[in-house]
Scaffold this motif. Structure first.
Motif, PDB file in Angstrom:
ATOM      1  N   GLN A  65       0.838  -1.200   0.000  1.00 15.47           N
ATOM      2  CA  GLN A  65       0.000   0.000   0.000  1.00 15.47           C
ATOM      3  C   GLN A  65       0.877   1.256   0.000  1.00 15.47           C
ATOM      4  O   GLN A  65       1.369   1.678   1.044  1.00 15.47           O
ATOM      5  CB  GLN A  65      -0.902  -0.014   1.232  1.00 15.47           C
ATOM      6  CG  GLN A  65      -2.015  -1.029   1.158  1.00 15.47           C
ATOM      7  CD  GLN A  65      -3.212  -0.504   0.373  1.00 15.47           C
ATOM      8  OE1 GLN A  65      -3.801   0.508   0.702  1.00 15.47           O
ATOM      9  NE2 GLN A  65      -3.566  -1.207  -0.682  1.00 15.47           N
ATOM     10  N   GLU A  73      -7.646   5.756  -2.810  1.00 19.76           N
ATOM     11  CA  GLU A  73      -8.807   5.043  -2.268  1.00 19.76           C
ATOM     12  C   GLU A  73      -9.612   5.947  -1.328  1.00 19.76           C
ATOM     13  O   GLU A  73     -10.851   5.940  -1.354  1.00 19.76           O
ATOM     14  CB  GLU A  73      -8.351   3.791  -1.522  1.00 19.76           C
ATOM     15  CG  GLU A  73      -9.475   3.000  -0.851  1.00 19.76           C
ATOM     16  CD  GLU A  73     -10.518   2.487  -1.826  1.00 19.76           C
ATOM     17  OE1 GLU A  73     -11.658   2.199  -1.363  1.00 19.76           O
ATOM     18  OE2 GLU A  73     -10.223   2.371  -3.035  1.00 19.76           O
ATOM     19  N   GLN A  77     -13.527   7.123  -1.665  1.00 19.41           N
ATOM     20  CA  GLN A  77     -14.527   6.935  -0.613  1.00 19.41           C
ATOM     21  C   GLN A  77     -15.149   8.264  -0.188  1.00 19.41           C
ATOM     22  O   GLN A  77     -16.349   8.331   0.121  1.00 19.41           O
ATOM     23  CB  GLN A  77     -13.906   6.233   0.600  1.00 19.41           C
ATOM     24  CG  GLN A  77     -13.481   4.796   0.340  1.00 19.41           C
ATOM     25  CD  GLN A  77     -14.633   3.927  -0.136  1.00 19.41           C
ATOM     26  OE1 GLN A  77     -15.769   4.076   0.323  1.00 19.41           O
ATOM     27  NE2 GLN A  77     -14.348   3.018  -1.066  1.00 19.41           N
ATOM     28  N   GLU A  90     -18.026   0.669   6.347  1.00 18.41           N
ATOM     29  CA  GLU A  90     -16.776  -0.002   6.702  1.00 18.41           C
ATOM     30  C   GLU A  90     -15.662   0.322   5.706  1.00 18.41           C
ATOM     31  O   GLU A  90     -14.496   0.443   6.095  1.00 18.41           O
ATOM     32  CB  GLU A  90     -16.999  -1.511   6.768  1.00 18.41           C
ATOM     33  CG  GLU A  90     -15.774  -2.276   7.258  1.00 18.41           C
ATOM     34  CD  GLU A  90     -16.029  -3.766   7.368  1.00 18.41           C
ATOM     35  OE1 GLU A  90     -15.068  -4.519   7.637  1.00 18.41           O
ATOM     36  OE2 GLU A  90     -17.185  -4.185   7.175  1.00 18.41           O
ATOM     37  N   THR A  91     -15.991   0.471   4.418  1.00 15.51           N
ATOM     38  CA  THR A  91     -14.952   0.767   3.424  1.00 15.51           C
ATOM     39  C   THR A  91     -14.370   2.156   3.661  1.00 15.51           C
ATOM     40  O   THR A  91     -13.163   2.361   3.497  1.00 15.51           O
ATOM     41  CB  THR A  91     -15.530   0.677   1.996  1.00 15.51           C
ATOM     42  OG1 THR A  91     -16.659   1.560   1.872  1.00 15.51           O
ATOM     43  CG2 THR A  91     -15.973  -0.742   1.680  1.00 15.51           C
ATOM     44  N   GLU A  93     -14.331   3.682   6.639  1.00 14.29           N
ATOM     45  CA  GLU A  93     -13.577   3.553   7.884  1.00 14.29           C
ATOM     46  C   GLU A  93     -12.211   2.909   7.628  1.00 14.29           C
ATOM     47  O   GLU A  93     -11.199   3.328   8.206  1.00 14.29           O
ATOM     48  CB  GLU A  93     -14.370   2.737   8.899  1.00 14.29           C
ATOM     49  CG  GLU A  93     -15.637   3.435   9.382  1.00 14.29           C
ATOM     50  CD  GLU A  93     -16.436   2.573  10.346  1.00 14.29           C
ATOM     51  OE1 GLU A  93     -16.019   1.420  10.604  1.00 14.29           O
ATOM     52  OE2 GLU A  93     -17.477   3.053  10.843  1.00 14.29           O
ATOM     53  N   ASN A  94     -12.171   1.900   6.757  1.00 15.94           N
ATOM     54  CA  ASN A  94     -10.900   1.245   6.425  1.00 15.94           C
ATOM     55  C   ASN A  94      -9.960   2.204   5.702  1.00 15.94           C
ATOM     56  O   ASN A  94      -8.744   2.198   5.939  1.00 15.94           O
ATOM     57  CB  ASN A  94     -11.153   0.015   5.560  1.00 15.94           C
ATOM     58  CG  ASN A  94     -11.799  -1.123   6.334  1.00 15.94           C
ATOM     59  OD1 ASN A  94     -11.743  -1.168   7.556  1.00 15.94           O
ATOM     60  ND2 ASN A  94     -12.416  -2.056   5.620  1.00 15.94           N
ATOM     61  N   ALA A  95     -10.520   3.022   4.808  1.00 15.97           N
ATOM     62  CA  ALA A  95      -9.701   3.987   4.072  1.00 15.97           C
ATOM     63  C   ALA A  95      -9.106   5.019   5.026  1.00 15.97           C
ATOM     64  O   ALA A  95      -7.929   5.392   4.905  1.00 15.97           O
ATOM     65  CB  ALA A  95     -10.535   4.677   2.996  1.00 15.97           C
ATOM     66  N   SER A  97      -8.557   4.519   8.230  1.00 11.26           N
ATOM     67  CA  SER A  97      -7.599   3.806   9.065  1.00 11.26           C
ATOM     68  C   SER A  97      -6.260   3.641   8.352  1.00 11.26           C
ATOM     69  O   SER A  97      -5.190   3.836   8.949  1.00 11.26           O
ATOM     70  CB  SER A  97      -8.171   2.436   9.444  1.00 11.26           C
ATOM     71  OG  SER A  97      -7.246   1.701  10.219  1.00 11.26           O
ATOM     72  N   SER A  98      -6.304   3.308   7.056  1.00  9.54           N
ATOM     73  CA  SER A  98      -5.070   3.158   6.270  1.00  9.54           C
ATOM     74  C   SER A  98      -4.349   4.497   6.145  1.00  9.54           C
ATOM     75  O   SER A  98      -3.111   4.556   6.217  1.00  9.54           O
ATOM     76  CB  SER A  98      -5.395   2.611   4.880  1.00  9.54           C
ATOM     77  OG  SER A  98      -5.913   1.306   4.958  1.00  9.54           O
ATOM     78  N   TYR A 147     -17.166   6.384  17.723  1.00  7.24           N
ATOM     79  CA  TYR A 147     -16.290   6.442  16.547  1.00  7.24           C
ATOM     80  C   TYR A 147     -15.817   7.871  16.294  1.00  7.24           C
ATOM     81  O   TYR A 147     -14.674   8.085  15.872  1.00  7.24           O
ATOM     82  CB  TYR A 147     -17.012   5.899  15.312  1.00  7.24           C
ATOM     83  CG  TYR A 147     -16.122   5.830  14.091  1.00  7.24           C
ATOM     84  CD1 TYR A 147     -14.884   5.206  14.144  1.00  7.24           C
ATOM     85  CD2 TYR A 147     -16.515   6.404  12.883  1.00  7.24           C
ATOM     86  CE1 TYR A 147     -14.051   5.149  13.038  1.00  7.24           C
ATOM     87  CE2 TYR A 147     -15.692   6.348  11.766  1.00  7.24           C
ATOM     88  CZ  TYR A 147     -14.463   5.724  11.848  1.00  7.24           C
ATOM     89  OH  TYR A 147     -13.643   5.673  10.736  1.00  7.24           O
TER      90      TYR A 147
END
Length: 286
Positions: A65, A73, A77, A90-91, A93-95, A97-98, A147
């Motif tokens: 990554q 990404e 999003q 969730e997608t 939130e993952n973006a 987080s990354s 959150y």
């Protein structure tokens, strides 16, 4: 495996291409020009090659990554979220987080948080601070406090303008302890009043509609009046003030403020600092 990002691979390929071109240039006579810069057509080809490499890397080398991939990404999003087309929270939130992990990784390499945020933000098409302000505000509106607080803890150290995030923290605290929330708001306002910001004051007042405190409201509203420069700003301030008064069961004052709001909105006129309505408004706040 030799490259850690699509940019490194692209640079290597372009360097090979330029090396071959340089070898060809050696066959030119000394009188012939030796233009090392790619022309428009070559630049278009290089841009197309980069996009192909970038997309292939995103699909095939997803375990590596790079910053550009992570930011691409996240931009995607954010676009979906702004358009109301997010398929899964969730997608997003993952973006996020990354993206946070990428920031932390660069800080661990010895850079300051300010340097890291400025450098990494160059890869984003969106203003990440503005998005975080909108997104965390939405989370709080939907009472997703846990959150929202998690994002504040992660991103607060990187945000250039921290007052908005201080306000979010006060709102979250106020959802559990109104008195403590008001104390934090008052402290934030005192600190930020050194460099007044009308929009920030309006956000504080908007929050006080749901958790009203008259003395804090009056203090912020009186300090905000001199900052008003446009008719729309005055109307917004009048509307919020009316709502707060009604929230405090001060219906007579709330009705008077709303009548002033209706009168100005129904008969638009150019804003002036000498408008008697401003003096009337200020008098009603006392």
């Amino acid at each position: 495996d030799e490259y850690d990002s699509p940019e490194e691979l692209f640079d290597h390929l372009i360097a090979d291409q330029e090396s071959e071109r340089d070898e060809g240039d050696q066959n030119q006579t000394a009188q012939e020009p030796n233009n090392q810069e790619p022309n428009n057509q070559e630049q278009d080809v290089q841009d197309h090659i980069y996009l192909i490499i970038f997309e292939l890397w995103r699909r095939v080398a997803c375990e590596k990554q790079s910053i550009s991939i992570i930011c691409d990404e996240l931009d995607h999003q954010i676009f979906l979220y702004d358009q109301g087309q997010t398929a899964s929270v969730e997608t997003l939130e993952n973006a996020l987080s990354s993206f946070h992990a990428a920031l932390e990784e660069n800080v661990d390499q010895g850079l300051s948080r300010d340097e890291v945020f400025e450098a990494v933000s160059e890869y984003l098409a969106n203003d990440i601070q503005l998005f975080m302000i909108d997104y965390i505000s939405d989370l709080i509106e939907h009472q997703e406090y846990q959150y929202a607080e998690e994002l504040l803890e992660q991103f607060y150290p990187y945000m250039p303008d921290k007052k908005w995030f201080d306000l979010f923290h006060a709102r979250i605290i106020g959802s559990q302890d109104i008195r403590k929330g008001h104390e934090l708001l008052a402290k934030i306002f005192r600190h930020e009043s050194v460099t007044p910001d009308l929009q920030f004051n309006l956000d504080i007042l908007s929050y006080l509609v749901s958790l009203p405190d008259y003395e804090l409201f009056r203090h912020v509203a009186v300090r905000s009046l001199p900052l008003v420069q446009e008719e729309d700003e005055l109307l917004e301030l009048l509307h919020i003030a009316s709502d707060i008064c009604h929230s405090l069961d001060m219906h007579e004052k709330g009705d008077a403020l709303h009548a002033l709001f209706d009168a100005r909105k129904s008969s638009p006129k150019a804003f002036s600092k000498d408008d008697p309505d401003l003096a009337q408004f200020e008098k009603m706040l006392k």
